[in-house]
Design a protein around this motif. Structure first.
Motif, PDB file in Angstrom:
ATOM      1  N   ALA A 115      -5.371   0.923  -6.430  1.00 42.39           N
ATOM      2  CA  ALA A 115      -6.319  -0.191  -6.575  1.00 42.39           C
ATOM      3  C   ALA A 115      -5.594  -1.533  -6.539  1.00 42.39           C
ATOM      4  O   ALA A 115      -6.048  -2.470  -5.869  1.00 42.39           O
ATOM      5  CB  ALA A 115      -7.111  -0.045  -7.871  1.00 42.39           C
ATOM      6  N   LEU A 116      -4.460  -1.628  -7.233  1.00 41.09           N
ATOM      7  CA  LEU A 116      -3.693  -2.878  -7.221  1.00 41.09           C
ATOM      8  C   LEU A 116      -3.155  -3.187  -5.827  1.00 41.09           C
ATOM      9  O   LEU A 116      -3.174  -4.346  -5.392  1.00 41.09           O
ATOM     10  CB  LEU A 116      -2.541  -2.809  -8.228  1.00 41.09           C
ATOM     11  N   TRP A 122      -6.463 -12.174   3.457  1.00 41.81           N
ATOM     12  CA  TRP A 122      -7.325 -13.357   3.363  1.00 41.81           C
ATOM     13  C   TRP A 122      -6.495 -14.628   3.545  1.00 41.81           C
ATOM     14  O   TRP A 122      -6.868 -15.525   4.309  1.00 41.81           O
ATOM     15  CB  TRP A 122      -8.032 -13.349   2.017  1.00 41.81           C
ATOM     16  N   CYS A 130      -4.532  -2.268  -3.022  1.00 40.73           N
ATOM     17  CA  CYS A 130      -5.681  -2.689  -2.213  1.00 40.73           C
ATOM     18  C   CYS A 130      -6.034  -4.152  -2.461  1.00 40.73           C
ATOM     19  O   CYS A 130      -6.292  -4.902  -1.521  1.00 40.73           O
ATOM     20  CB  CYS A 130      -6.893  -1.806  -2.507  1.00 40.73           C
ATOM     21  N   VAL A 131      -6.031  -4.549  -3.720  1.00 33.94           N
ATOM     22  CA  VAL A 131      -6.329  -5.943  -4.063  1.00 33.94           C
ATOM     23  C   VAL A 131      -5.270  -6.869  -3.473  1.00 33.94           C
ATOM     24  O   VAL A 131      -5.593  -7.903  -2.869  1.00 33.94           O
ATOM     25  CB  VAL A 131      -6.431  -6.122  -5.598  1.00 33.94           C
ATOM     26  N   ALA A 132      -3.997  -6.501  -3.607  1.00 39.12           N
ATOM     27  CA  ALA A 132      -2.913  -7.323  -3.056  1.00 39.12           C
ATOM     28  C   ALA A 132      -3.009  -7.408  -1.535  1.00 39.12           C
ATOM     29  O   ALA A 132      -2.806  -8.471  -0.944  1.00 39.12           O
ATOM     30  CB  ALA A 132      -1.558  -6.760  -3.475  1.00 39.12           C
ATOM     31  N   SER A 133      -3.342  -6.305  -0.892  1.00 41.03           N
ATOM     32  CA  SER A 133      -3.480  -6.286   0.564  1.00 41.03           C
ATOM     33  C   SER A 133      -4.644  -7.167   1.017  1.00 41.03           C
ATOM     34  O   SER A 133      -4.522  -7.916   1.986  1.00 41.03           O
ATOM     35  CB  SER A 133      -3.688  -4.852   1.044  1.00 41.03           C
ATOM     36  N   PHE A 134      -5.767  -7.075   0.321  1.00 39.43           N
ATOM     37  CA  PHE A 134      -6.925  -7.906   0.659  1.00 39.43           C
ATOM     38  C   PHE A 134      -6.595  -9.377   0.498  1.00 39.43           C
ATOM     39  O   PHE A 134      -6.890 -10.188   1.378  1.00 39.43           O
ATOM     40  CB  PHE A 134      -8.124  -7.536  -0.232  1.00 39.43           C
ATOM     41  N   TYR A 135      -5.952  -9.737  -0.614  1.00 40.84           N
ATOM     42  CA  TYR A 135      -5.603 -11.132  -0.864  1.00 40.84           C
ATOM     43  C   TYR A 135      -4.616 -11.641   0.197  1.00 40.84           C
ATOM     44  O   TYR A 135      -4.768 -12.751   0.721  1.00 40.84           O
ATOM     45  CB  TYR A 135      -5.005 -11.286  -2.267  1.00 40.84           C
TER      46      TYR A 135
END
Length: 78
Positions: A37-38, A48, A40-45
């Motif tokens: 999950a972490l 972006w 995924c969040v880092a990859s999305f950020y």
């Protein structure tokens, strides 16, 4: 004669080892889920911010300038 488990003795053997292994697997599974999950969040950020940077570079390449419009970046062409 009474069984040792009925006298309050602790159980030993494969059942106890199996319970401990299940707990270790459960903890490992949760830590892996949190890590995924972490990531995924880092990859999305990161994606972006990369997209945002690309848009700014395209604006500058077109001869424009960035104008901040609240929460958005606007490209003003001259």
């Amino acid at each position: 004669m009474t069984e040792p488990n009925k006298l309050g003795a602790k159980a030993t053997g494969p059942l106890v080892a199996q319970e401990i292994n299940q707990q270790q697997v459960s903890i490992k599974a949760w830590s892996q889920k949190i890590l995924v999950a972490l990531l995924c969040v880092a990859s999305f950020y990161g994606g972006w911010k990369s997209h945002e940077s690309s848009m700014v570079n395209q604006c500058f390449a077109s001869g424009g300038q960035i104008v901040e419009g609240g929460k958005t970046l606007l490209c003003k062409l001259s």
